[in-house]
Design a protein around this motif. Structure first.
Motif, mmCIF file in Angstrom:
data_model
loop_
_atom_site.group_PDB
_atom_site.id
_atom_site.type_symbol
_atom_site.label_atom_id
_atom_site.label_comp_id
_atom_site.label_asym_id
_atom_site.label_seq_id
_atom_site.Cartn_x
_atom_site.Cartn_y
_atom_site.Cartn_z
ATOM 1 N N GLY A 163 -5.200 5.574 8.075
ATOM 2 C CA GLY A 163 -6.324 4.653 7.997
ATOM 3 C C GLY A 163 -6.941 4.608 6.623
ATOM 4 N N GLN A 164 -6.582 5.560 5.774
ATOM 5 C CA GLN A 164 -7.114 5.594 4.412
ATOM 6 C C GLN A 164 -5.985 5.553 3.380
ATOM 7 O OE1 GLN A 164 -10.845 7.569 3.823
ATOM 8 N NE2 GLN A 164 -10.030 8.752 2.118
ATOM 9 N N ASP A 165 -4.955 6.349 3.600
ATOM 10 C CA ASP A 165 -3.831 6.389 2.669
ATOM 11 C C ASP A 165 -2.668 5.530 3.139
ATOM 12 O OD1 ASP A 165 -5.180 8.281 1.022
ATOM 13 O OD2 ASP A 165 -4.641 9.839 2.450
ATOM 14 N N MET A 166 -2.629 5.222 4.407
ATOM 15 C CA MET A 166 -1.614 4.314 4.937
ATOM 16 C C MET A 166 -2.101 3.763 6.267
ATOM 17 S SD MET A 166 -1.078 7.437 6.154
ATOM 18 C CE MET A 166 -0.204 8.444 7.352
ATOM 19 N N ASP A 167 -1.548 2.601 6.619
ATOM 20 C CA ASP A 167 -1.880 1.950 7.886
ATOM 21 C C ASP A 167 -0.762 0.970 8.212
ATOM 22 O OD1 ASP A 167 -2.312 -0.284 6.243
ATOM 23 O OD2 ASP A 167 -4.488 0.032 6.192
ATOM 24 N N GLU A 168 -1.041 0.023 9.097
ATOM 25 C CA GLU A 168 0.010 -0.889 9.536
ATOM 26 C C GLU A 168 0.422 -1.888 8.458
ATOM 27 O OE1 GLU A 168 -0.214 -2.499 13.522
ATOM 28 O OE2 GLU A 168 -1.618 -0.937 14.124
ATOM 29 N N SER A 169 -0.308 -1.955 7.355
ATOM 30 C CA SER A 169 0.086 -2.823 6.240
ATOM 31 C C SER A 169 0.859 -2.060 5.171
ATOM 32 C CB SER A 169 -1.162 -3.469 5.620
ATOM 33 O OG SER A 169 -1.968 -2.479 4.983
ATOM 34 N N THR A 170 1.139 -0.791 5.421
ATOM 35 C CA THR A 170 1.795 0.077 4.447
ATOM 36 C C THR A 170 3.058 0.665 5.046
ATOM 37 O OG1 THR A 170 -0.440 0.742 3.783
ATOM 38 C CG2 THR A 170 1.391 1.966 2.822
#
Length: 249
Positions: A163-170
């Motif tokens: 949620g900060q370093d990666m998420d569903e757009s990463t």
């Protein structure tokens, strides 16, 4: 089934659960005990989303949320000895565990995993045993650790925070998690594989890196970064007590 599992050691795998675009739905640990018995530990904040996604793709496989369990992480150079003191008899069950392996001790699962960059255990116990185990750790000299302390530990170790370093757009390739992706053998299929193969072929457009600030100051989420390699943005940033400097991803 429950009786059988108590005698079966387990192996743990840290991995990313992906959507068809290769984005990270969550990072999680999967424990394997037998071909018909797994345990998955997800992030608490994404549990409902993860469960819905898993059930959507599980077919006839039974998926059971274990809301009857609690997990306590005991981390640090003395963590294992302190755990054994708080759970008398558990040393024989867990002393030989290698990192990312787990063993049963009665109704408890003791896993040599963690989120701090330190050695230690994550112990899953029935909820009615959690308070007694916690109090046993306190009596053994373990100090409770808040989220702020845990955050500096995982950041110093270069561990991502969902949620900060990666998420569903990463994708994992962008988030420094390429080591969690196994494309071999070529016929091994998984959700997001085609997107990852395409991104790898055309070149990953952005990359997460670690930063250390030698001068005084604090690096914080959202700050812009300009360098010879291009522009970027701080994802996670904090003061590192170990280095005595500000660090960031």
């Amino acid at each position: 089934h429950n009786v059988d599992k108590l005698t079966v050691p387990g192996r743990a795998l840290y991995t990313c659960m992906l959507n068809p675009q290769g984005g990270v739905i969550d990072d999680l640990i999967v424990y394997f005990f037998r071909p018909d018995f797994y345990r998955v530990v997800v992030n608490a904040g994404t549990a409902d989303k993860d469960l819905a996604w898993i059930r959507q793709h599980a077919g006839s496989v039974a998926v059971k949320p274990r809301r009857d369990l609690a997990m306590i992480a005991v981390q640090g150079p003395n963590a294992r000895a302190k755990t054994w003191a708080a759970l008398p008899g558990s040393e024989s069950a867990s002393a030989e565990l290698k990192p990312f392996h787990a063993a049963w001790f009665g109704d408890a699962l003791i896993a040599r995993t963690g989120y701090t960059g330190e050695d230690g255990y994550e112990v899953m116990v029935p909820v009615h045993q959690a308070v007694a185990f916690w109090n046993g750790l306190i009596e053994a000299g373990v100090k409770p650790c808040g989220l702020g302390a845990r955050d500096t530990l995982r950041l110093e170790a270069g561990m991502n925070l969902y949620g900060q370093d990666m998420d569903e757009s990463t994708t994992p390739y962008e988030a420094g998690l390429a080591w969690t992706v196994a494309l071999d053998p070529p016929d091994r299929d998984f959700i997001g594989r085609q997107a990852l193969e395409a991104q790898k072929a055309r070149g990953v457009p952005r990359q997460m890196v670690g930063l250390v600030m030698d001068e005084k100051g604090v690096l914080r989420h959202g700050q812009r970064v300009r360098s010879e390699r291009g522009e970027g943005e701080i994802l996670s940033g904090s003061f590192s007590p170990t280095l005595g400097k500000a660090i960031a991803l």
